[in-house]
Write an enzyme that holds these catalytic residues in place. Sequence first.
Site, PDB file in Angstrom:
ATOM      1  N   LYS A   9      -1.991  -1.726  -3.794  1.00  0.00           N
ATOM      2  CA  LYS A   9      -3.379  -0.308  -3.425  1.00  0.00           C
ATOM      3  C   LYS A   9      -2.055   0.768  -3.840  1.00  0.00           C
ATOM      4  O   LYS A   9      -0.761   0.557  -3.297  1.00  0.00           O
ATOM      5  CB  LYS A   9      -3.503  -0.934  -2.405  1.00  0.00           C
ATOM      6  CG  LYS A   9      -5.012   0.548  -1.921  1.00  0.00           C
ATOM      7  CD  LYS A   9      -5.434   0.776   0.151  1.00  0.00           C
ATOM      8  CE  LYS A   9      -5.802   1.610  -0.489  1.00  0.00           C
ATOM      9  NZ  LYS A   9      -6.804   1.946   1.198  1.00  0.00           N
ATOM     10  N   LYS A  29       0.942  -0.899   0.144  1.00  0.00           N
ATOM     11  CA  LYS A  29       0.294  -0.057   0.175  1.00  0.00           C
ATOM     12  C   LYS A  29       0.952   1.140  -0.092  1.00  0.00           C
ATOM     13  O   LYS A  29       1.860   1.664   0.892  1.00  0.00           O
ATOM     14  CB  LYS A  29      -0.712  -0.134   1.075  1.00  0.00           C
ATOM     15  CG  LYS A  29      -1.866   1.385   1.271  1.00  0.00           C
ATOM     16  CD  LYS A  29      -3.074   0.484   2.479  1.00  0.00           C
ATOM     17  CE  LYS A  29      -4.131   1.905   2.582  1.00  0.00           C
ATOM     18  NZ  LYS A  29      -4.018   2.059   3.700  1.00  0.00           N
TER      19      LYS A  29
HETATM   20  C1  PBG Z   1      -6.991   2.887   5.714  1.00  0.00           C
HETATM   21  C2  PBG Z   1      -7.588   2.640   4.073  1.00  0.00           C
HETATM   22  C3  PBG Z   1      -7.199   4.018   3.346  1.00  0.00           C
HETATM   23  C4  PBG Z   1      -7.650   3.037   1.779  1.00  0.00           C
HETATM   24  C5  PBG Z   1      -8.501   1.973   2.435  1.00  0.00           C
HETATM   25  N1  PBG Z   1      -8.509   2.029   3.560  1.00  0.00           N
HETATM   26  C6  PBG Z   1      -7.197   5.242   3.436  1.00  0.00           C
HETATM   27  C7  PBG Z   1      -5.928   5.990   4.279  1.00  0.00           C
HETATM   28  O1  PBG Z   1      -4.620   4.550   4.523  1.00  0.00           O
HETATM   29  O2  PBG Z   1      -5.546   6.541   4.798  1.00  0.00           O
HETATM   30  C8  PBG Z   1      -8.111   3.904   1.155  1.00  0.00           C
HETATM   31  C9  PBG Z   1      -9.435   4.111  -0.335  1.00  0.00           C
HETATM   32  C10 PBG Z   1      -9.195   4.504  -1.105  1.00  0.00           C
HETATM   33  O3  PBG Z   1      -8.070   5.531  -1.175  1.00  0.00           O
HETATM   34  O4  PBG Z   1     -10.386   4.308  -1.798  1.00  0.00           O
HETATM   35  N2  PBG Z   1      -8.230   2.116   6.692  1.00  0.00           N
END
Ligand code: PBG
Length: 349
Positions: free
Chosen positions: A271, A218
């Site tokens: 992601k 991520k």
């Molecule tokens: C954290 C989380 C995020 C997203 C999914 N889980 C936000 C982040 O890491 O700041 C982002 C998903 C998206 O942008 O669609 N719980």
Amino acid sequence: MSTNNPDPLTPLSNRPRRLRLNATLRGMLRETQLSASDFIYPLFVVHGSAVRNEVSSMPGVFQLSIDQLAAEARSLVALGIPAVLLFGIPAQKDPVGLENFADDGIVQQAIRALKAAAPELVVITDVCLCEYTDHGHCGILNVPTNKGEAMPRPYLPDGYLLNDETLAVLGKVVVSHARAGADIVAPSGMIDGAVAAIRAALDGAGFEHLPILSYAIKYASAFYGPFRDAAHGAPKFGDRRTHQMDVANAREALREAALDAAEGADMLMVKPALPYLDIIRQTREQMPQLPLVAYQVSGEYAMLKAAARNGWLDEPKAALETLTAIKRAGADLIITYYAKEAVGWLGNG
Ligand code: PBG
């Protein structure tokens, strides 16, 4: 073979266009097929009743109250979408995020409502602290004034996300999700050792059978902006770059994937998706044993919606093109806000 044919009387032996002559041939030879069963649909759940709040930066995406979930679940099943990814917006926030692991927390209630309405719908829960903490960070912070949740660490910066203290909270969260009936848990915080800690917590509570979908790779991406409106999870200060990955790194992604696989992740995630097709492809090749999920995140969705609303893009074509590209790069499953619309568009392909 020459790339042009200066003499029109000399036949070209290689003409790829022969196989593109009509829709039937193109359909037969299509290498990547999208279908409803590829999609996982994110859901944002809020307290209250009869709530359907559209997220302004994500047209077509709603925060829903629990009483809206039965109908939502049934419509997803009717479309052939097999799974949801659940995010909760708590009533109150605090430094630890207590509602995150409360029996009657918003996600725990949502899991029960979804499973009651549609038992066959796979409920995946996002496991993180950011929506629940008052500071909006994904874990316990190093704060000199901590009220018992962690020992202050003077040798670490103020506000630093404390890794191992956070693992203990994640363990409580997954067990409470499992008890409420979740089918899969998905840790999203990029906390080192999260998969191992969660595996141990689940096994210790009798949930050896529950799979872990790890947000293994991520990135610290700007494309999560609209999500933070939807889930109220924006950090109040600072950013997530001490735990999420640097957008410039690819080799490090393979390290993250290998570590999570070794810790017992059942599925891996990359992601965001579209800006990281190279990472999806490399992870697919390096980790052929594990199913790979890609998350087409909020910013990817918002970009397409905004362009479509201005008449600058043909939305069905552009959205399906991105989803096809993500699958072609190597994703087995795609988490996407487009899931429901895409199923409709696929039928008209
Ligand atoms: C954290 C989380 C995020 C997203 C999914 N889980 C936000 C982040 O890491 O700041 C982002 C998903 C998206 O942008 O669609 N719980």
